[in-house]
Design a protein around this motif. Structure first.
Motif, PDB file in Angstrom:
ATOM      1  N   ALA A 192      18.414 -14.422 -20.199  1.00 28.94           N
ATOM      2  CA  ALA A 192      17.998 -13.183 -20.858  1.00 28.94           C
ATOM      3  C   ALA A 192      17.685 -12.167 -19.769  1.00 28.94           C
ATOM      4  O   ALA A 192      16.761 -12.360 -18.974  1.00 28.94           O
ATOM      5  CB  ALA A 192      16.771 -13.424 -21.733  1.00 28.94           C
ATOM      6  N   VAL A 193      18.467 -11.107 -19.717  1.00 27.87           N
ATOM      7  CA  VAL A 193      18.319 -10.080 -18.687  1.00 27.87           C
ATOM      8  C   VAL A 193      17.923  -8.784 -19.384  1.00 27.87           C
ATOM      9  O   VAL A 193      18.720  -8.186 -20.109  1.00 27.87           O
ATOM     10  CB  VAL A 193      19.625  -9.900 -17.890  1.00 27.87           C
ATOM     11  CG1 VAL A 193      19.424  -8.896 -16.760  1.00 27.87           C
ATOM     12  CG2 VAL A 193      20.088 -11.241 -17.329  1.00 27.87           C
ATOM     13  N   ARG A 194      16.703  -8.348 -19.153  1.00 30.80           N
ATOM     14  CA  ARG A 194      16.138  -7.248 -19.937  1.00 30.80           C
ATOM     15  C   ARG A 194      16.756  -5.902 -19.622  1.00 30.80           C
ATOM     16  O   ARG A 194      17.017  -5.105 -20.504  1.00 30.80           O
ATOM     17  CB  ARG A 194      14.618  -7.181 -19.717  1.00 30.80           C
ATOM     18  CG  ARG A 194      13.945  -6.097 -20.541  1.00 30.80           C
ATOM     19  CD  ARG A 194      12.448  -6.194 -20.427  1.00 30.80           C
ATOM     20  NE  ARG A 194      11.980  -6.005 -19.059  1.00 30.80           N
ATOM     21  CZ  ARG A 194      10.702  -6.029 -18.708  1.00 30.80           C
ATOM     22  NH1 ARG A 194       9.772  -6.265 -19.607  1.00 30.80           N
ATOM     23  NH2 ARG A 194      10.349  -5.849 -17.453  1.00 30.80           N
ATOM     24  N   ARG A 284      14.342 -10.071 -28.611  1.00 35.13           N
ATOM     25  CA  ARG A 284      13.754  -9.284 -29.696  1.00 35.13           C
ATOM     26  C   ARG A 284      12.739 -10.118 -30.467  1.00 35.13           C
ATOM     27  O   ARG A 284      11.661  -9.641 -30.803  1.00 35.13           O
ATOM     28  CB  ARG A 284      14.838  -8.781 -30.641  1.00 35.13           C
ATOM     29  CG  ARG A 284      14.306  -7.977 -31.833  1.00 35.13           C
ATOM     30  CD  ARG A 284      15.392  -7.727 -32.878  1.00 35.13           C
ATOM     31  NE  ARG A 284      16.466  -6.883 -32.336  1.00 35.13           N
ATOM     32  CZ  ARG A 284      17.574  -6.591 -33.011  1.00 35.13           C
ATOM     33  NH1 ARG A 284      17.765  -7.099 -34.236  1.00 35.13           N
ATOM     34  NH2 ARG A 284      18.500  -5.816 -32.476  1.00 35.13           N
ATOM     35  N   GLU A 285      13.111 -11.351 -30.765  1.00 40.93           N
ATOM     36  CA  GLU A 285      12.263 -12.183 -31.622  1.00 40.93           C
ATOM     37  C   GLU A 285      12.656 -13.647 -31.486  1.00 40.93           C
ATOM     38  O   GLU A 285      13.798 -13.966 -31.174  1.00 40.93           O
ATOM     39  CB  GLU A 285      12.416 -11.746 -33.076  1.00 40.93           C
ATOM     40  CG  GLU A 285      11.468 -12.415 -34.058  1.00 40.93           C
ATOM     41  CD  GLU A 285      11.602 -11.855 -35.458  1.00 40.93           C
ATOM     42  OE1 GLU A 285      10.793 -12.218 -36.327  1.00 40.93           O
ATOM     43  OE2 GLU A 285      12.539 -11.047 -35.685  1.00 40.93           O
ATOM     44  N   ALA A 289      13.858 -22.392 -33.757  1.00 37.59           N
ATOM     45  CA  ALA A 289      14.759 -22.927 -32.730  1.00 37.59           C
ATOM     46  C   ALA A 289      15.661 -21.857 -32.149  1.00 37.59           C
ATOM     47  O   ALA A 289      16.356 -22.112 -31.168  1.00 37.59           O
ATOM     48  CB  ALA A 289      15.611 -24.053 -33.309  1.00 37.59           C
ATOM     49  N   ASP A 290      15.651 -20.683 -32.744  1.00 30.64           N
ATOM     50  CA  ASP A 290      16.577 -19.631 -32.340  1.00 30.64           C
ATOM     51  C   ASP A 290      15.854 -18.467 -31.675  1.00 30.64           C
ATOM     52  O   ASP A 290      14.654 -18.258 -31.879  1.00 30.64           O
ATOM     53  CB  ASP A 290      17.365 -19.112 -33.551  1.00 30.64           C
ATOM     54  CG  ASP A 290      16.453 -18.483 -34.582  1.00 30.64           C
ATOM     55  OD1 ASP A 290      15.597 -19.198 -35.144  1.00 30.64           O
ATOM     56  OD2 ASP A 290      16.557 -17.262 -34.808  1.00 30.64           O
ATOM     57  N   VAL A 291      16.612 -17.737 -30.881  1.00 32.52           N
ATOM     58  CA  VAL A 291      16.130 -16.514 -30.236  1.00 32.52           C
ATOM     59  C   VAL A 291      17.125 -15.409 -30.565  1.00 32.52           C
ATOM     60  O   VAL A 291      18.338 -15.579 -30.398  1.00 32.52           O
ATOM     61  CB  VAL A 291      16.009 -16.684 -28.707  1.00 32.52           C
ATOM     62  CG1 VAL A 291      15.586 -15.368 -28.058  1.00 32.52           C
ATOM     63  CG2 VAL A 291      15.030 -17.801 -28.362  1.00 32.52           C
ATOM     64  N   THR A 292      16.604 -14.284 -31.050  1.00 30.81           N
ATOM     65  CA  THR A 292      17.436 -13.115 -31.334  1.00 30.81           C
ATOM     66  C   THR A 292      17.233 -12.098 -30.220  1.00 30.81           C
ATOM     67  O   THR A 292      16.105 -11.848 -29.784  1.00 30.81           O
ATOM     68  CB  THR A 292      17.056 -12.475 -32.686  1.00 30.81           C
ATOM     69  OG1 THR A 292      17.190 -13.468 -33.715  1.00 30.81           O
ATOM     70  CG2 THR A 292      17.958 -11.295 -33.002  1.00 30.81           C
ATOM     71  N   PHE A 293      18.351 -11.508 -29.774  1.00 28.54           N
ATOM     72  CA  PHE A 293      18.313 -10.590 -28.639  1.00 28.54           C
ATOM     73  C   PHE A 293      18.470  -9.153 -29.110  1.00 28.54           C
ATOM     74  O   PHE A 293      18.753  -8.882 -30.290  1.00 28.54           O
ATOM     75  CB  PHE A 293      19.386 -10.989 -27.627  1.00 28.54           C
ATOM     76  CG  PHE A 293      19.147 -12.364 -27.066  1.00 28.54           C
ATOM     77  CD1 PHE A 293      18.371 -12.542 -25.944  1.00 28.54           C
ATOM     78  CD2 PHE A 293      19.668 -13.494 -27.706  1.00 28.54           C
ATOM     79  CE1 PHE A 293      18.128 -13.808 -25.441  1.00 28.54           C
ATOM     80  CE2 PHE A 293      19.422 -14.772 -27.217  1.00 28.54           C
ATOM     81  CZ  PHE A 293      18.650 -14.926 -26.080  1.00 28.54           C
ATOM     82  N   ASP A 294      18.288  -8.212 -28.197  1.00 32.84           N
ATOM     83  CA  ASP A 294      18.217  -6.801 -28.573  1.00 32.84           C
ATOM     84  C   ASP A 294      19.521  -6.260 -29.145  1.00 32.84           C
ATOM     85  O   ASP A 294      19.531  -5.225 -29.807  1.00 32.84           O
ATOM     86  CB  ASP A 294      17.753  -5.943 -27.396  1.00 32.84           C
ATOM     87  CG  ASP A 294      18.591  -6.132 -26.138  1.00 32.84           C
ATOM     88  OD1 ASP A 294      19.608  -6.855 -26.206  1.00 32.84           O
ATOM     89  OD2 ASP A 294      18.234  -5.560 -25.092  1.00 32.84           O
ATOM     90  N   GLY A 296      21.276  -7.956 -31.315  1.00 31.69           N
ATOM     91  CA  GLY A 296      21.452  -8.627 -32.589  1.00 31.69           C
ATOM     92  C   GLY A 296      22.008 -10.036 -32.493  1.00 31.69           C
ATOM     93  O   GLY A 296      21.994 -10.778 -33.481  1.00 31.69           O
ATOM     94  N   ARG A 297      22.527 -10.441 -31.348  1.00 31.61           N
ATOM     95  CA  ARG A 297      23.026 -11.806 -31.183  1.00 31.61           C
ATOM     96  C   ARG A 297      21.865 -12.800 -31.262  1.00 31.61           C
ATOM     97  O   ARG A 297      20.743 -12.501 -30.861  1.00 31.61           O
ATOM     98  CB  ARG A 297      23.753 -11.961 -29.859  1.00 31.61           C
ATOM     99  CG  ARG A 297      25.116 -11.288 -29.807  1.00 31.61           C
ATOM    100  CD  ARG A 297      25.834 -11.598 -28.491  1.00 31.61           C
ATOM    101  NE  ARG A 297      25.215 -10.927 -27.358  1.00 31.61           N
ATOM    102  CZ  ARG A 297      25.621 -11.080 -26.098  1.00 31.61           C
ATOM    103  NH1 ARG A 297      26.633 -11.908 -25.817  1.00 31.61           N
ATOM    104  NH2 ARG A 297      25.030 -10.423 -25.124  1.00 31.61           N
TER     105      ARG A 297
END
Length: 378
Positions: A192-194, A284-285, A289-294, A296-297
Motif C-alpha cells: 500500500a503506497v499512499r 480506505r477501509e 479479511a479484506d482491505v479497500t483502497f482509495d 475502490g479496489r
C-alpha cells in the motif's frame, strides 16, 4: 545517587558512541546512559534480512573503519558487531538499563534525572535518534480485521507468513525490503503506497549511489536532481508504469524540503515488474479479511505489516518540551541551543547517508563541547 560531570550523552546507539569517541579523542570525558541493555539496541530489533543501504566505506563511524573482509553492504549482524567493536576499541562503558526521565536546565548547566539517579552536567548530548518509537496509524474499520497487524519493528522474518497473503503498508526502505523478504519466504505480497515517491538504485553502474550523492550534494538541489535524473531513469526506468506515482520533485529536493529519504531500491522494483509484488494505493477501509483502497479496489489479506515509521523520544524527557525536534520532521538544533550546552546528534536527514552524517555531526558536537568547556561558567 547524584553525580557531577562535564558531559552526559543520552543513547548508546551509533550517534552516542560516535560522540563519546570523538570527545575521548579530544581529551574530554563523558558518561553515556541508555535505557536498553546493549549498544545499538534499535539495530538489534530490526528484521533479520536488513543490510545497510549505504556502503561500508562511507558508513564507518569516526576513527575506526569496518573490519577487513566486511562486505560492501554489511548485514544487520555485522553492523551490530561493528558497534560492539567500536565501544571496546574506545573503551566506552555506557550505563545500561538506565532510562532518562527528565532533562532540565539549571544554573549552571543541566540536571538529568534517570532511573538510577541525578546527573549535573555542563553539557548534554541527546543521541536517541528519531527512529525510537514505532508509529502505527489507525485505519477505518481496523477493529474488524481478523488477521494479524504488526509494525515493522515487530517483524523478524517472512517464515511465519509462508503461503499467506500479506499487505506491506509504506514504501520506505524497511517496507520495500520486508516485501522482498516476504516474497522470498513464499508469501503473496502487495504494498500500500499512499502518495507519490522517488526511487533510486543502491548502485549506478557498479558505483554506490551514496558516492554519487556526496558529489552532487554540493550543488543546489534542483541542479543535482537534473544531473541525477538520466542515471536514475537508466537504472530504475519509468515507475509510473509499475503503479507508482512519481513525486514532482527529485530526491535531493525531497530530502531538503520534506526531510524524507527516497526509496533506495535493493530489488523491490524488479519484483514489482515481474508481477511478484502488487502495488496498491492508500487504505480506505478494512473489513474482517479484506482491505479497500482509495481507488475502490479490494483485496483479502491474512496479515498486514505496517512499515509506517518511527517518532523520536526526546520529547518525553526534555522539560520543558523542546521545540528543537518536531515529531514529524526532526530538525537540527540552532546555534543558541548549542551555546546553552544542549546538543543533538543523529537527527539530520541527509542525502549522503545517516551513519556518515552521524560521524560528521559527532565530530562537530565534540568540537563545540571541548571549546565550551574552556569557557568560564557564568
Amino acid at each position: 545517587m547524584e553525580q557531577q560531570l562535564d558531559t552526559l550523552v543520552i543513547g548508546a546507539g551509533p550517534a552516542g558512541l560516535a560522540v563519546a569517541a570523538c570527545l575521548k579523542k579530544r581529551g574530554a570525558s563523558c558518561i553515556i546512559v541508555d535505557r536498553e541493555a546493549e549498544v545499538g539496541s534499535s539495530w538489534r530489533r530490526h528484521y533479520d534480512r536488513l543490510h545497510l543501504h549505504s556502503d561500508r566505506d562511507r558508513s564507518a563511524l569516526p576513527y575506526l573503519p569496518f573490519p577487513a573482509g566486511t562486505p560492501r553492504y554489511p548485514s544487520r549482524e555485522q553492523v551490530i558487531e561493528y558497534f560492539e567493536l567500536y565501544a571496546r576499541y574506545f573503551e566506552l562503558a555506557p550505563h545500561f538499563n538506565e532510562e532518562v526521565r527528565t532533562v532540565r536546565p539549571c544554573n549552571p548547566g543541566w540536571m538529568t534525572t534517570t532511573t538510577a539517579g541525578v546527573y549535573h552536567s555542563r553539557q548534554v548530548v541527546v543521541a536517541t535518534g528519531y527512529n525510537a518509537v514505532p508509529y502505527l496509524p489507525q485505519w477505518r474499520g481496523q477493529e474488524r480485521f481478523r488477521g494479524r497487524i504488526l509494525h515493522s519493528s515487530e517483524y523478524r522474518s517472512g517464515e511465519s507468513f509462508r503461503g499467506q497473503s500479506v499487505l506491506v503498508v509504506g514504501l520506505g526502505n524497511s517496507g520495500a525490503e520486508i516485501a522482498i523478504d516476504l516474497h522470498e519466504h513464499g508469501a503473496r505480497v502487495a504494498m500500500a503506497v499512499r502518495g507519490p515517491v522517488n526511487i533510486v538504485p543502491r548502485e549506478i553502474l557498479g558505483v554506490p549511489v551514496l558516492a554519487i550523492a556526496i558529489l552532487l550534494n554540493r550543488l543546489p538541489a534542483r541542479f543535482a536532481d537534473a544531473l541525477a535524473a538520466p542515471l536514475v531513469r537508466l537504472t530504475i526506468g519509468d515507475i509510473t508504469k509499475l503503479g507508482f506515482r512519481k513525486l514532482p520533485m527529485g530526491p535531493f529536493t525531497q530530502i531538503k524540503t520534506r526531510t524524507r529519504i527516497p526509496l533506495i531500491d535493493v530489488g523491490t522494483v524488479k519484483l514489482v515488474r515481474e508481477g511478484h509484488i502488487e502495488v496498491l494505493g492508500d487504505i480506505r477501509e478494512m473489513g474482517e479479511a479484506d482491505v479497500t483502497f482509495d481507488d475502490g479496489r479490494a483485496r483479502d489479506f491474512d496479515a498486514i505489516v505496517a512499515a509506517t515509521g518511527f517518532r523520536p523520544r526526546s520529547g518525553f524527557f526534555l522539560a520543558p518540551p523542546s521545540d528543537i525536534l518536531d515529531a514529524e520532521q526532526p530538525q537540527p538544533p540552532s546555534g543558541g541551543d548549542k551555546k546553552s550546552g544542549l546538543h543533538h546528534c543523529g537527527f539530520i536527514v541527509s542525502a549522503t547517508g545517516m551513519l556518515r552524517e552521524i560521524g560528521i555531526e559527532a565530530q562537530r558536537v565534540a568540537d563545540e563541547i571541548t571549546h565550551l568547556e574552556h569557557q568560564p561558567v557564568v
